[in-house]
Write a protein that holds these residues in place. Structure first.
Motif, PDB file in Angstrom:
ATOM      1  N   ALA A 165     -19.644 -37.570 -19.938  1.00  0.00           N
ATOM      2  CA  ALA A 165     -18.199 -37.345 -20.116  1.00  0.00           C
ATOM      3  C   ALA A 165     -17.558 -37.258 -18.726  1.00  0.00           C
ATOM      4  O   ALA A 165     -17.800 -38.127 -17.877  1.00  0.00           O
ATOM      5  CB  ALA A 165     -17.963 -36.092 -20.955  1.00  0.00           C
ATOM      6  N   SER A 166     -16.805 -36.220 -18.459  1.00  0.00           N
ATOM      7  CA  SER A 166     -16.145 -36.081 -17.153  1.00  0.00           C
ATOM      8  C   SER A 166     -15.547 -34.683 -17.051  1.00  0.00           C
ATOM      9  O   SER A 166     -15.218 -34.071 -18.074  1.00  0.00           O
ATOM     10  CB  SER A 166     -15.020 -37.113 -17.034  1.00  0.00           C
ATOM     11  N   ASN A 167     -15.349 -34.218 -15.806  1.00  0.00           N
ATOM     12  CA  ASN A 167     -14.673 -32.917 -15.675  1.00  0.00           C
ATOM     13  C   ASN A 167     -13.179 -33.029 -16.043  1.00  0.00           C
ATOM     14  O   ASN A 167     -12.499 -32.001 -16.131  1.00  0.00           O
ATOM     15  CB  ASN A 167     -14.894 -32.293 -14.293  1.00  0.00           C
ATOM     16  N   LYS A 182     -12.651 -39.043 -22.992  1.00  0.00           N
ATOM     17  CA  LYS A 182     -13.756 -38.158 -22.609  1.00  0.00           C
ATOM     18  C   LYS A 182     -13.739 -36.852 -23.413  1.00  0.00           C
ATOM     19  O   LYS A 182     -14.799 -36.308 -23.739  1.00  0.00           O
ATOM     20  CB  LYS A 182     -13.716 -37.878 -21.103  1.00  0.00           C
ATOM     21  N   ILE A 215     -16.742 -35.153 -25.995  1.00  0.00           N
ATOM     22  CA  ILE A 215     -17.246 -33.776 -26.099  1.00  0.00           C
ATOM     23  C   ILE A 215     -17.227 -33.301 -27.562  1.00  0.00           C
ATOM     24  O   ILE A 215     -18.204 -32.719 -28.057  1.00  0.00           O
ATOM     25  CB  ILE A 215     -16.426 -32.814 -25.207  1.00  0.00           C
ATOM     26  N   SER A 250     -20.737 -33.530 -17.686  1.00  0.00           N
ATOM     27  CA  SER A 250     -19.406 -33.834 -17.158  1.00  0.00           C
ATOM     28  C   SER A 250     -19.427 -33.815 -15.634  1.00  0.00           C
ATOM     29  O   SER A 250     -19.291 -32.754 -15.008  1.00  0.00           O
ATOM     30  CB  SER A 250     -18.385 -32.823 -17.691  1.00  0.00           C
ATOM     31  N   ASN A 300     -22.047 -28.943 -22.992  1.00  0.00           N
ATOM     32  CA  ASN A 300     -21.385 -29.802 -22.017  1.00  0.00           C
ATOM     33  C   ASN A 300     -21.684 -29.220 -20.642  1.00  0.00           C
ATOM     34  O   ASN A 300     -21.152 -28.170 -20.276  1.00  0.00           O
ATOM     35  CB  ASN A 300     -19.871 -29.853 -22.248  1.00  0.00           C
ATOM     36  N   VAL A 350     -21.295 -29.056 -16.887  1.00  0.00           N
ATOM     37  CA  VAL A 350     -20.335 -29.491 -15.876  1.00  0.00           C
ATOM     38  C   VAL A 350     -21.062 -29.601 -14.535  1.00  0.00           C
ATOM     39  O   VAL A 350     -21.659 -28.641 -14.065  1.00  0.00           O
ATOM     40  CB  VAL A 350     -19.153 -28.506 -15.773  1.00  0.00           C
TER      41      VAL A 350
END
Ligand SMILES: NC(=O)c1ccc[n+]([C@@H]2O[C@H](COP(=O)([O-])OP(=O)(O)OC[C@H]3O[C@@H](n4cnc5c(N)ncnc54)[C@H](O)[C@@H]3O)[C@@H](O)[C@H]2O)c1
Length: 260
Positions: free
Chosen positions: A140-142, A158, A162, A183, A243, A245
């Motif tokens: 995914a991504s921050n 994204k 999640i 992420s 998730n 990070v």
């Protein structure tokens, strides 16, 4: 970590983060399936990994194409008999004002970054369920935690990844399949280096970006690969629906100000 002989599909692994992920699996003696759109990149990585004595196979795949996804899964099962890990990494970035975004942009973004996760998880998940074993890892991504102007489509895609990850983890938990997301934040990739060249003083910009991170640096693809390897291993057997990070603390900062 005990991932030796795992069969691992990494989408979009011809370059950038995916390439780093592929290398980390290969180094730990997994069999890496490079599911990449661009033939030249996929072939080059396959060649590099094989030359280094590792096991890899390039299968040209467009993750927006359901037929190609089904062919990918069928080919891997026919040749290797199983799929232990799926890393949904392939993605594109379209950052522009909502007033300039077209429906075609929206569809391309969603099909590449979100619908592909659904299609691949479904096709690969069916095989994993048969063995009551498997790990699905979604990149995914921050941007799902804190985002920026003019990134609506990316943040939405994204964030969808999640939500999808959490529900699928619940659906497949009793079938021995764990589903997690990673992420990442700023990553030292060719994209990042190209992006920096637009500035008159790239070093100053990079120093500023580094300073926004608790670690005082940006991340790299190997670090994402290491986290993927961990999630594929039995060390992570109680980990699902998470998730993780991986952004050096960038998204933990409440605000940036000279008065902090
Ligand atoms: N680079 C970052 O800073 C960063 C940060 C957070 C999240 N991410 C996410 O990590 C993932 C990888 O990002 P990256 O920076 O390495 O990107 P990249 O553009 O360098 O690499 C993406 C790869 O995916 C492939 N690809 C694109 N569309 C495809 C398709 N339809 N089918 C199959 N392959 C396809 C490309 O050919 C390319 O090899 C993406 O999901 C991205 O959103 C990246």
């Amino acid at each position: 970590m005990d991932i030796r002989d795992q069969v691992v599909i990494v989408t979009g692994s011809g370059q950038g983060i995916g390439r780093g992920i592929a290398w980390e699996y290969a180094k730990r003696e997994a069999i890496v399936i490079i599911a990449e759109l661009q033939e030249q990149l996929g072939m080059a990585l396959e060649h590099e990994l094989l030359s280094a004595g590792y096991r890899a196979k390039f299968i040209q795949t467009d993750v927006t194409n359901v037929t190609q996804i089904e062919l990918l899964v069928a080919q891997v099962i026919e040749e290797f008999g199983k799929i232990d890990t799926l890393v949904n990494n392939a993605g594109i970035t379209i950052f522009k004002s909502i007033f300039d975004c077209t429906i075609e942009d929206w569809d391309k973004m969603m099909n590449t970054d979100l619908r592909s996760v659904f299609l691949l998880s479904k096709a690969v998940g069916k095989e994993m369920v048969k063995r009551k074993k498997g790990a699905i890892i979604n990149i995914a991504s921050n941007h799902v935690l804190a985002t920026l102007p003019n990134t609506e489509m990316y943040a939405a895609a994204k964030s969808g990844v999640i939500g999808f990850t959490k529900s699928l983890a619940l659906s497949l938990g009793d079938k021995g399949i764990r589903v997690n997301a990673i992420s990442p934040g700023f990553m030292d990739t060719h994209h990042h280096r190209t992006w920096l060249t637009q500035f008159e003083q790239p070093d100053v910009v990079q120093a500023h970006i580094n300073g926004l991170h608790a670690t005082r640096r940006i991340g790299n693809p190997e670090e994402v690969g290491n986290m993927c390897v961990y999630l594929s291993s039995s060390m992570a057997k109680q980990m699902t629906g998470a998730n993780i990070v991986l952004d050096g603390g960038l998204s933990t900062r409440l605000y940036t100000s000279q008065y902090e």
